[in-house]
Design an enzyme around this catalytic site. Structure first.
Site, PDB file in Angstrom:
ATOM      1  N   LYS A   1      16.876  58.508  14.451  1.00 23.26           N
ATOM      2  CA  LYS A   1      16.457  59.062  15.741  1.00 23.26           C
ATOM      3  C   LYS A   1      15.220  58.366  16.312  1.00 23.26           C
ATOM      4  CE  LYS A   1      18.335  63.766  15.490  1.00 23.26           C
ATOM      5  NZ  LYS A   1      19.315  63.606  14.414  1.00 23.26           N
TER       6      LYS A   1
ATOM      7  N   TYR B   1      16.816  71.928  17.310  1.00 22.19           N
ATOM      8  CA  TYR B   1      17.192  70.626  16.783  1.00 22.19           C
ATOM      9  C   TYR B   1      18.682  70.411  16.988  1.00 22.19           C
ATOM     10  CZ  TYR B   1      17.139  66.692  13.506  1.00 22.19           C
ATOM     11  OH  TYR B   1      17.241  65.438  12.924  1.00 22.19           O
TER      12      TYR B   1
ATOM     13  N   SER C   1      19.026  60.958  10.097  1.00 18.73           N
ATOM     14  CA  SER C   1      18.205  61.271  11.269  1.00 18.73           C
ATOM     15  C   SER C   1      16.917  60.473  11.370  1.00 18.73           C
ATOM     16  CB  SER C   1      17.903  62.766  11.316  1.00 18.73           C
ATOM     17  OG  SER C   1      19.057  63.485  11.695  1.00 18.73           O
TER      18      SER C   1
END
Length: 384
Positions: free
Chosen positions: A61, A168, A58
């Site tokens: 991201k 999330y 992540s």
């Protein structure tokens, strides 16, 4: 400086808190710390290092978010436009309200999610490991997790109306598709040309070659005896889509260039990636009165422990923001995020410092790894 920080890393590996660890830091003038401890794979002799290949998950991201912010700067993308303006299929997302037996109960969403809400995780999309309902929905519909690389994940419903809470989820996978639509390029090609290439991040990619794979750090799990065991856990090497939410492999030195760009207000050396005002907005609360939850219980203990980051946290454009000075640690207004295999980075504009720490194991935010992160940060700031 390095001796005190080195000791933190070495102690954690010796204690078995992590199978291995790499840490880096920089200020506005350049690199101020590089260190590593432990083997690349437990049971082997070769050490983990600054150029080891890791799944940053992540931490991808923020890279994909930067791509979207570039498209906004260039006039191709309106952050407050509904997502379905660019991807009409998003209009079909309904809200999961529970289950009638084994049948998901769905209703129309109470609004049209915007691109900004994708960036801030307020669109209503969720991840299986933090949301029991979306995990059950996936099991009942035979929808695999994002690691499978199947575009079936884009059928997932919302779990809340857009704009009503921080949840999330798979937002940045959708955002990556928005970038592709407005730029006319596949996400991998776009990132290579506009972010990774200009920053010299030549060891960062969605798919890695043989040389990088030989240098890849395996994901570790604890065996029944509590000892670390290297596994072959990985994501699909022939995915249906480029995963803006998790798909990059990188190295600590490569990703530090990205961090330094953010610390530099969008510029590193001769490469200008974003305008200073855009970077400043990334470090500014974008979710208003909503908060990043102080406690997020796990829905999948094999993937993650409970996430307990405490109160007073907000979300910017791709970054978790702390609103208060942490004693001996980062200043208020710092931005950070992490990857599920226990990789973490932060950028502290007020102090002019950025750092990152990497290992490769599950579950995420295991308390001993979180303590190592804090110990590294504290030792680093104490030495500056």
């Amino acid at each position: 400086m390095s001796a005190a920080v080195d000791q933190v890393l070495n102690n954690a590996v010796r204690a078995g808190d992590v199978p291995n660890v790499v840490a880096v830091a920089a200020d506005r003038d350049g690199v101020v710390y590089e260190g590593a401890a432990g083997p690349r794979a437990v049971g082997q002799d070769d050490p983990i290092g600054l150029d080891s290949t890791l799944r940053i998950a992540s931490m991808t991201k923020m890279v994909a978010t930067v791509a979207a912010l570039q498209q906004s700067e260039r006039g191709h993308l309106e952050l407050d436009a509904p997502v379905d303006t660019y991807l009409p299929a998003f209009a079909d997302r309904q809200v999961l309200e529970g289950f009638d037996g084994d049948s998901p109960k769905l209703r129309p969403a109470g609004g049209r999610a915007t691109v900004r809400q994708l960036i801030t995780h307020t669109s209503g999309l969720a991840y299986w490991f933090f949301n029991e309902d979306i995990k059950r929905w996936g099991e009942l519909t035979d929808t695999p997790t994002v690691l499978a690389g199947s575009d079936a994940i884009f059928n997932a419903p919302l779990v809340a109306d857009p704009g009503t809470r921080f949840e999330y989820g798979i937002n940045i996978d959708w955002l990556g598709r928005v970038v592709e639509e407005v730029s006319g390029q596949a996400l991998d090609a776009y990132l290579d040309a506009n972010v990774l290439g200009p920053l010299g991040m030549h060891h960062t990619a969605f798919l890695i070659g043989d040389e990088q794979r030989e240098n890849l750090v395996p994901v570790h799990l604890r065996g029944e005896d509590g000892e670390w065991v290297a596994t072959d856990i990985d994501w699909n090497q022939k995915p249906d889509w480029w995963a803006g939410g998790h798909g990059l492999y990188s190295t600590p030195r490569d990703y530090l260039a990205f961090q330094r760009m953010l610390l530099g207000g969008g510029t590193l050396g001769d490469a200008t990636i974003l305008e200073p005002a855009t970077v400043a907005a990334a470090f500014t609360n974008q979710i208003g009165s909503l908060d990043f939850p102080a406690h997020i219980p796990t829905a999948d203990p094999e993937s993650t422990c409970d996430c307990d980051l405490g109160p007073g946290l907000k979300w910017g454009l791709g970054l978790l923001l702390n609103t208060e000075q942490r004693p001996g640690l980062r200043a208020a207004g710092s931005g950070a995020w992490a990857g599920i295999f226990n990789t973490h980075f932060w950028v502290d504009p007020s102090s002019g410092v950025t750092g990152a720490i990497y290992t490769q194991f599950l579950p995420f935010v295991e308390p001993r790894a979180v303590q190592l992160y804090a110990d590294f940060e504290q030792a680093l700031y104490a030495s500056l």
